[in-house]
Design an enzyme around this catalytic site. Structure first.
Site, PDB file in Angstrom:
ATOM      1  N   LYS A   1       0.799  -1.014   0.188  1.00 24.89           N
ATOM      2  CA  LYS A   1      -0.241  -0.185   0.006  1.00 24.89           C
ATOM      3  C   LYS A   1       1.023   1.298   0.030  1.00 24.89           C
ATOM      4  O   LYS A   1       0.349   2.574  -0.417  1.00 24.89           O
ATOM      5  CB  LYS A   1      -0.648   0.394   1.389  1.00 24.89           C
ATOM      6  CG  LYS A   1       0.018  -0.371   2.726  1.00 24.89           C
ATOM      7  CD  LYS A   1       0.104   1.045   3.246  1.00 24.89           C
ATOM      8  CE  LYS A   1       0.676   0.651   4.464  1.00 24.89           C
ATOM      9  NZ  LYS A   1       1.069   2.117   5.123  1.00 24.89           N
TER      10      LYS A   1
ATOM     11  N   THR B   1      -3.254   5.689   4.269  1.00 26.48           N
ATOM     12  CA  THR B   1      -2.425   6.216   3.683  1.00 26.48           C
ATOM     13  C   THR B   1      -1.436   7.099   2.267  1.00 26.48           C
ATOM     14  O   THR B   1      -0.835   7.883   2.087  1.00 26.48           O
ATOM     15  CB  THR B   1      -1.167   4.471   3.740  1.00 26.48           C
ATOM     16  OG1 THR B   1      -1.180   3.916   4.456  1.00 26.48           O
ATOM     17  CG2 THR B   1       0.169   5.122   2.726  1.00 26.48           C
TER      18      THR B   1
END
Length: 336
Positions: free
Chosen positions: A189, A246
């Protein structure tokens, strides 16, 4: 009350020290940097990486690794991913057989393509290696803002033991047996977040970011399943949950580095500006190598690598992603 040692006194290690102390545990916080130990001992906060978050006088701060590993119920390994192997090797002589070691960093080793738990197991063969991951920026955890994570271990007993240590009214913890899926979600990610930040730097909008998040988790899940992880994990906290935060948060160093590159910074200039380890940069080459090894198509990962390491412009990378061949979104679903 458990006795817990945290190895690594950056923002995440410091935040976890506060959380675990507030949960009633006896906490030792270790750093390899003597200047950092002196700073934390004097200021009782990390003014550079976690300003405003106070460390109780009851939290013991040390640079003595042997002392910190003398008799903990759990050792939390919170150093940045590029330093996981070297720190685990230093820990090895002091770790007792069966010692619970909780990795909370996120990354894949570039030259071996090993996950961080695999690295720790190689360096500390007798350890009971577990993983904690999920959408959990240190800036919010340290201030007691509600957060939810997942802990993974080889046995239900170890996972539930750690769940009990970490869980609090502001830090909810789930358990899963899928260590590989949890680690892949957490590591990859960061690479997608670089792309999302770059899109922000280029002035693109919410539609662009939503597309990157959605197609990014599809890439991560394709690779993860091919490697033996469970699809369900990528729909959970360490997959889509961590990816969303994120890609979107102002606290995300990966998104910030991408944003700067979208504004025209080089990768090196962006990392210097962020002033913390940008783990997505270290994981990007490994992610590309894994996609080639397992023959999994990962176009976003591929374009991020071209921007990072081949001098391709961010705008050109986005254009090439948009103009790829036509695809079916759900190839597993049959037409009637």
């Amino acid at each position: 009350m458990a006795k817990i040692s945290i190895l690594g006194a950056g923002s995440w290690g410091t935040a976890l020290a506060v959380l675990l102390h507030n949960n009633g545990n006896e906490v030792t916080l270790w750093s390899a940097l003597k200047d950092e130990v002196e700073l934390l001992s004097e200021k009782r906060e990390h003014p550079l990486k976690l300003p405003g978050v106070r460390l109780s006088e009851e939290i013991h701060i040390t640079s003595d690794l042997e002392e910190s590993l003398e008799s903990p119920d759990a050792a939390v390994l919170a150093v940045p991913s590029p330093f996981t192997r070297s720190t685990a090797a230093q820990m090895a002589p002091f770790v007792k057989k069966g010692q619970k070691i909780v990795n909370v960093a996120k990354g894949i080793e570039e030259n071996t393509l090993m996950t961080l738990s695999e690295i720790i197991e190689e360096e500390i063969p007798g350890g009971d290696v577990c993983v904690l991951s999920g959408p959990s920026h240190a800036e919010e955890v340290g201030r007691g803002i509600p957060t939810t994570c997942v802990v993974s271990a080889k046995t239900r007993e170890s996972a539930e033991y750690l769940q009990g240590i970490f869980m609090s009214p502001v830090f909810r913890v789930y358990t899963t047996p899928d260590i590989l899926g949890v680690e892949l979600g957490g590591a990859l990610k960061n690479v997608i977040a670089l792309a999302a930040g770059t899109a922000d730097g280029l002035g693109y909008g919410d539609n662009t970011k939503a597309a990157l998040i959605t197609r990014g988790i599809a890439e991560i899940a394709r690779l993860g399943v091919e490697m033996g992880a469970r699809m369900e994990t990528f729909y959970g906290l360490s997959g889509i949950g961590d990816l969303i935060v994120t890609c979107a948060s102002v606290h995300s160093r990966n998104r910030k580095a991408g944003y700067l590159m979208g504004k025209g910074y080089t990768m090196e200039q962006a990392m210097d500006e962020v002033k913390m380890v940008v783990e997505g940069v270290y994981s990007a080459k490994a992610a590309k190598s894994l996609s080639e090894k397992y023959q999994v198509e990962m176009p976003i990962i591929n374009e991020v690598n071209k921007v990072l390491f081949e001098g391709k412009s961010a705008a050109e990378a986005v254009k090439d992603l948009m103009l790829r061949d036509k695809k079916v979104e759900t190839p597993m679903l049959p037409w009637e």
